[in-house]
Design a protein around this motif. Structure first.
Motif, short mmCIF file in Angstrom:
data_model
loop_
_atom_site.label_atom_id
_atom_site.label_comp_id
_atom_site.label_asym_id
_atom_site.label_seq_id
_atom_site.Cartn_x
_atom_site.Cartn_y
_atom_site.Cartn_z
N LEU A 348 0.84 -1.20 0.00
CA LEU A 348 0.00 0.00 0.00
C LEU A 348 0.87 1.25 0.00
N PRO A 349 0.32 2.39 -0.43
CA PRO A 349 1.08 3.64 -0.35
C PRO A 349 1.48 3.95 1.08
N ARG A 350 2.68 4.50 1.22
CA ARG A 350 3.22 4.74 2.54
C ARG A 350 2.34 5.69 3.36
N ASP A 351 1.81 6.74 2.73
CA ASP A 351 1.03 7.70 3.50
C ASP A 351 -0.27 7.08 4.02
N GLU A 352 -0.82 6.12 3.28
CA GLU A 352 -2.03 5.45 3.74
C GLU A 352 -1.73 4.57 4.95
N ILE A 353 -0.63 3.83 4.88
CA ILE A 353 -0.24 3.00 6.02
C ILE A 353 0.02 3.86 7.24
N ALA A 354 0.74 4.96 7.05
CA ALA A 354 1.07 5.83 8.17
C ALA A 354 -0.19 6.36 8.86
N ALA A 355 -1.21 6.67 8.07
CA ALA A 355 -2.46 7.16 8.65
C ALA A 355 -3.13 6.08 9.47
N MET A 356 -3.22 4.86 8.94
CA MET A 356 -3.96 3.79 9.62
C MET A 356 -3.24 3.26 10.84
N VAL A 357 -1.91 3.23 10.83
CA VAL A 357 -1.19 2.64 11.96
C VAL A 357 -0.85 3.65 13.06
N GLY A 358 -1.10 4.93 12.83
CA GLY A 358 -0.75 5.87 13.89
C GLY A 358 -1.30 7.27 13.73
N GLY A 359 -1.30 7.78 12.52
CA GLY A 359 -1.69 9.18 12.32
C GLY A 359 -3.11 9.47 12.73
N ASN A 360 -4.05 8.60 12.35
CA ASN A 360 -5.44 8.82 12.71
C ASN A 360 -5.65 8.73 14.22
N THR A 361 -4.99 7.77 14.85
CA THR A 361 -5.12 7.60 16.30
C THR A 361 -4.57 8.80 17.03
N ALA A 362 -3.47 9.34 16.55
CA ALA A 362 -2.91 10.54 17.18
C ALA A 362 -3.90 11.70 17.11
N THR A 382 10.24 -0.60 9.87
CA THR A 382 10.71 0.17 8.73
C THR A 382 9.71 0.10 7.58
N VAL A 383 9.78 1.09 6.74
CA VAL A 383 8.92 1.14 5.56
C VAL A 383 9.19 -0.07 4.67
N ALA A 384 10.45 -0.38 4.47
CA ALA A 384 10.81 -1.52 3.62
C ALA A 384 10.32 -2.83 4.20
N GLU A 385 10.39 -2.94 5.50
CA GLU A 385 9.95 -4.16 6.17
C GLU A 385 8.45 -4.41 5.96
N ILE A 386 7.63 -3.39 6.16
CA ILE A 386 6.19 -3.55 6.04
C ILE A 386 5.78 -3.73 4.58
N ASP A 387 6.58 -3.26 3.67
CA ASP A 387 6.27 -3.38 2.25
C ASP A 387 6.53 -4.78 1.71
N GLU A 388 7.17 -5.63 2.50
CA GLU A 388 7.50 -6.99 2.06
C GLU A 388 6.34 -7.93 2.41
N PRO A 389 5.65 -8.51 1.42
CA PRO A 389 4.54 -9.42 1.73
C PRO A 389 4.98 -10.58 2.61
N LEU A 390 4.10 -10.98 3.52
CA LEU A 390 4.39 -12.09 4.41
C LEU A 390 3.99 -13.39 3.73
N LYS A 391 4.95 -14.28 3.55
CA LYS A 391 4.67 -15.52 2.84
C LYS A 391 4.13 -16.60 3.77
N GLU A 392 4.65 -16.67 4.97
CA GLU A 392 4.21 -17.67 5.93
C GLU A 392 4.01 -17.02 7.29
N PRO A 393 2.86 -17.26 7.96
CA PRO A 393 2.67 -16.69 9.29
C PRO A 393 3.56 -17.40 10.30
N PRO A 394 3.91 -16.73 11.40
CA PRO A 394 4.70 -17.38 12.44
C PRO A 394 3.97 -18.62 12.96
#
Length: 411
Positions: A348-362, A382-394
């Protein structure tokens, strides 16, 4: 202060805390101490997670900060979790059966609220505490709202449900207008959390399954009760937050509410029809239509948002969605919050993620990003970390976000 260049500032809009049972005693008026001692001596806690060796996550401030930071979270909205004094099982129960028990339960909730104010003060700017009230006595509720606002409990009010059989007026009743008016006046969010409005169903396997199916629906009812009851017409600054009820249901429910609103208002103009009585007075009493009220007054605490809900974010309202970890519950995302964010938001676009994970709550709860962004620069995902699709759940993850089928994203 600007956001970290390569990290997200994650604020959980849904965490839980409370004191260890005996630690509520100092927060009670002394006239309740003997009754508290008698109650505590025989109380049997019904919740396994409050008896486990990890129960201190609810009240151990240093442990919470350390674990949340390790999970990439810098601040939290704190809902209740442990049992306040004098309650049979939980603070979200229907009203007490006698006046004496009612007075004791009010004292127990006040003890929790005062403990919570101290707990939030132990981590300045990083906790927005959600305080509790009962609906039996509206004047007492208003008094507690004013106290909580003065005490800095920025998480707002936890609205109890009025389940069938409670004996309370429904939430659309004008009896609660002083509560809505006070919250709007003081900028106090009204929160309605899943599990707070279901009727008792018993302990049979079927009853427990039915509870899981129906509990969010009973919680959703607060939305249409307040909308049709005119709470937002009378108090345009009122904010309603629906937490841990999912978010994918919202577009469809708003469509349904808009349909009934238009149908009933239109029917009211045709006095010779059988349906006209159902819409009589509705347009004047409720004001704006449901979708407009949602856009102007409502938010969703979308705990561990699931991938199939993410494509609906524009219809829900990107500025409405507040992600939550549900710490320290087993169904929460700890210690795999980064993986949970990846499974939902990768690509997803970075600004959208930033809003949903913290900006709106603030914005909704008044967190200071100038304080939190430097912490996120140290511990945030990190932005790069969240941008990487998760292939297998823990393999040992317990959150439903990792359940089979939950990771299927429907575009």
């Amino acid at each position: 202060m600007t956001a970290p260049a390569d990290r997200y500032t994650v604020i959980s809009a849904d965490c839980h805390a409370g004191a260890d049972l005996l630690d509520y005693r100092p927060y009670l008026e002394t006239r309740h101490h003997d009754a508290f001692d008698a109650w505590a001596a025989t109380y049997v806690n019904p919740y396994a997670d409050l008896l486990a060796d990890t129960a201190d996550r609810n009240w151990n401030s240093e442990r919470r900060i350390e674990e949340l930071e390790r999970d990439g979270i810098v601040a939290e909205v704190v809902f209740p979790n442990t049992i306040p004094p004098f309650f049979p099982s939980a603070s979200l129960m229907a009203p007490a059966p006698t006046r004496e028990e009612f007075e004791q339960r009010w004292a127990g909730l006040r003890a929790h609220n005062r403990w919570l104010a101290d707990f939030c003060a132990a981590a300045p700017g990083r906790r927005a505490g959600v305080f509790q009230i009962l609906l039996n006595d509206v004047e007492e509720a208003v008094e507690e709202i004013r106290w909580a606002a003065d005490a800095g409990l920025k998480g707002g009010l936890l609205l109890p449900g009025t389940p069938p059989g409670s004996g309370l007026p429904e939430l659309y009743s004008s009896a609660y207008d002083p509560i809505w008016r006070t919250c709007a006046e003081l900028g106090v969010p009204v929160n309605h959390h899943a599990g707070s409005a279901s009727p008792p169903l018993g302990d049979e396997p079927a009853a427990r399954a039915v509870f899981m199916v129906e509990t969010t629906w009973f919680s959703h009812r607060a939305l249409w009760h307040l909308v049709f009851g005119g709470a937002f017409r009378k108090h345009p600054d009122l904010k309603l937050v629906l937490t841990e009820q999912g978010s994918g249901w919202i577009p469809g429910v708003l469509d349904m509410l808009d349909y009934y609103h238009a149908r009933l208002v239109r029917a009211a103009t045709k006095a010779n029809t059988a349906e006209s009585k159902f819409g009589a007075g509705l347009a004047d009493s409720m004001g704006k239509g449901p979708s407009t009220v949602w856009r102007e007054n409502c938010f969703v605490g979308a705990s561990f948002m699931r991938p199939h809900e993410v494509p609906l974010r524009d219809r829900i309202g990107l500025d409405k969605i507040m992600w939550g970890s549900d710490y320290p519950h087993d169904e929460g995302t700890y210690p795999y919050t980064r993986e949970a964010l990846r499974i939902a938001y990768a690509g997803l676009p970075r600004d959208e993620i930033a809003a949903m994970v913290g900006g709106n709550t603030a914005r909704v709860y008044g967190f200071d990003l100038g304080l939190l962004d430097p912490i996120a620069a140290r511990v945030g995902p990190t932005v790069a970390e969240i941008d990487e699709p998760l292939k297998e759940p823990p393999a040992d993850a317990t959150s439903p976000v990792f359940a089979p089928g939950a990771s299927v994203r429907v575009w």
